[in-house]
Design an enzyme around this catalytic site. Structure first.
Site, mmCIF file in Angstrom:
data_model
loop_
_atom_site.group_PDB
_atom_site.id
_atom_site.type_symbol
_atom_site.label_atom_id
_atom_site.label_comp_id
_atom_site.label_asym_id
_atom_site.label_seq_id
_atom_site.Cartn_x
_atom_site.Cartn_y
_atom_site.Cartn_z
ATOM 1 N N HIS A 50 0.778 -1.279 0.124
ATOM 2 C CA HIS A 50 0.055 0.031 0.075
ATOM 3 C C HIS A 50 0.872 1.330 -0.028
ATOM 4 O O HIS A 50 2.044 0.958 0.299
ATOM 5 C CB HIS A 50 -1.079 0.046 1.124
ATOM 6 C CG HIS A 50 -0.296 -0.243 2.290
ATOM 7 N ND1 HIS A 50 0.480 0.757 3.083
ATOM 8 C CD2 HIS A 50 -0.041 -1.386 3.189
ATOM 9 C CE1 HIS A 50 1.112 0.202 4.231
ATOM 10 N NE2 HIS A 50 0.866 -0.820 4.284
ATOM 11 N N GLY A 51 0.324 2.363 -0.406
ATOM 12 C CA GLY A 51 1.144 3.563 -0.255
ATOM 13 C C GLY A 51 1.174 4.202 1.035
ATOM 14 O O GLY A 51 0.796 3.506 2.127
#
Ligand SMILES: *[C@@H]1O[C@H](CO)[C@@H](O)[C@H](O)[C@H]1NC(C)=O
Length: 382
Positions: free
Chosen positions: A89-90
């Site tokens: 994920h970011g």
């Protein structure tokens, strides 16, 4: 900011190919919202799994949408058949657990501040006072969710992959791309942002529609595949729910190296050392990274620790990852076998399909007769 993988991208080309390329990348990388990269901390190399993506991959800073490519790679001689990318994920907010610890520290500092007005009035350069005044802008609802910067991480990653593999990400392949994600909100949101980035690639200038209306279809949630550690009974029993599995980590938390830091920090903040512990200190340390990554600001917490402290805290984090996710127990890595089996099965299928097609005289005729849904095109997000 890591734990397990977050995403897995799988894209297959229409067949003109000679080589299967598997790209399993622990997704990181991204770039800055604004060009304020001057805000860095000397502690940055020691944040381990909480490192800002751009600090781990500074090559992207000049232009986060342009990939850096090995000039030898894919040089005329071969064409990629399929791309598989395992993506994290970011950038995200701290978890509620981390935020509560931060609030506990803030409370300690403020209680101290009330008794300490004299010192402050005397104008001492007091780091404790600076921290007590530093606004605690994290709230429980943020609970590890993806931040806007994290969406940008994902959009830019999609643009880089698309320009790195133009044949795979051709317009005609767009509809066959698939994305699988875990149910974790930051992963679902990362997948959506990735698809928005791709939309930007295919339709420059047009605002992206709802992901449900995109040609490639919405991300599929598959926790068995993407949160394999939650579904592996042996891992849960031997490690996750086993109170003694991390005894080396617990020992280090109370060991002499950590004690030294606790004393030092208690002294700097002017709070009783008994009110501090390794977990609180670790969250304070990571807050330096969170503030940099999320807000692009340098928190006064960055000034509390020196490089020697950072090495000890980095070791603590590594030790935990080692016993919980790494080589400490063989079940840690073996729990990911289902995911890797899935990846290799799709690669094998792509290669076989390619070979079949190479034997055919009329590729175009074949494709017109093929249900596009059968193509091995996946874009997976966890
Ligand atoms: C828990 O971990 C300890 C230390 O590795 C190990 O000796 C013990 O067998 C584990 N317990 C279970 C139930 O697996």
């Amino acid at each position: 900011m890591p734990r397990g993988p977050c995403s897995l991208v799988r894209v297959s080309a229409t067949p003109v190919a000679v080589l299967a390329v598997a790209l399993v990348s622990s997704l990181s990388r991204c770039s800055l919202l604004e060009p304020e990269n001057s805000v860095v901390s000397a502690l940055s190399p020691y944040f381990g799994t909480k490192t800002r993506y751009e600090d781990a991959n500074p090559g992207l800073l000049p232009d986060p949408e342009v990939p850096r490519r090995d000039p030898e790679l894919l040089e005329e001689t071969c064409t990629p058949v399929q791309l598989v990318a395992l993506i994290r994920h970011g950038t995200r907010y701290p978890t509620t657990k981390q935020i509560r610890k931060l609030r506990q520290l803030h409370g300690l500092l403020q209680a101290r501040g009330a008794e300490d007005d004299r010192t402050r009035a005397a104008g001492r350069g007091d780091l404790g006072a600076a921290l007590a005044d530093w606004p605690l802008w994290y709230a429980d609802w943020m609970d590890g969710q993806l931040v806007e910067k994290g969406r940008q991480d994902m959009r830019q990653l999609a643009l880089r992959l698309a320009s790195l593999f133009p044949a795979l990400f051709s317009r005609e392949n767009y509809g066959r791309l698939q994305l699988v994600t875990s149910s974790k909100h930051r992963c679902v949101d990362s997948g959506a942002a990735f698809l928005q980035g791709l939309w930007q690639h295919y339709h420059p200038g047009l605002p992206p529609p709802d992901i449900a209306d995109m040609e490639c279809g919405p991300p599929r949630i598959n926790d068995k595949l993407m949160r394999f550690f939650d579904h592996c009974e042996k891992f849960l029993t031997q490690v996750e729910r086993n109170a003694t599995a991390l005894y080396h980590v617990e020992a280090f938390k109370t060991g002499p190296e950590m004690q030294n830091i606790l004393k030092k920090v208690a002294d700097i903040l002017q709070v009783p050392v008994n009110n501090l512990n390794a977990d609180l200190i670790q969250v304070a340390f990571f807050t330096c990274s969170f503030d940099l990554a999320i807000k692009g600001v340098k928190s006064p917490w960055c000034d509390v620790f020196d490089i020697d402290d950072a090495k000890v805290l980095e070791y603590l984090n590594d030790l935990k990852q080692y016993w919980k996710r790494g080589y400490g127990y063989s079940i840690n890595s073996r729990s990911s076998c289902t995911l890797f089996q899935d990846i290799f099965q799709h690669l094998d299928k792509a290669v076989k399909q390619k070979q079949r097609l190479a034997d055919m005289d009329n590729l175009e005729a074949w494709w017109t007769n093929t249900n596009p849904n059968h193509c091995n095109t996946g874009l997976t997000e966890k």
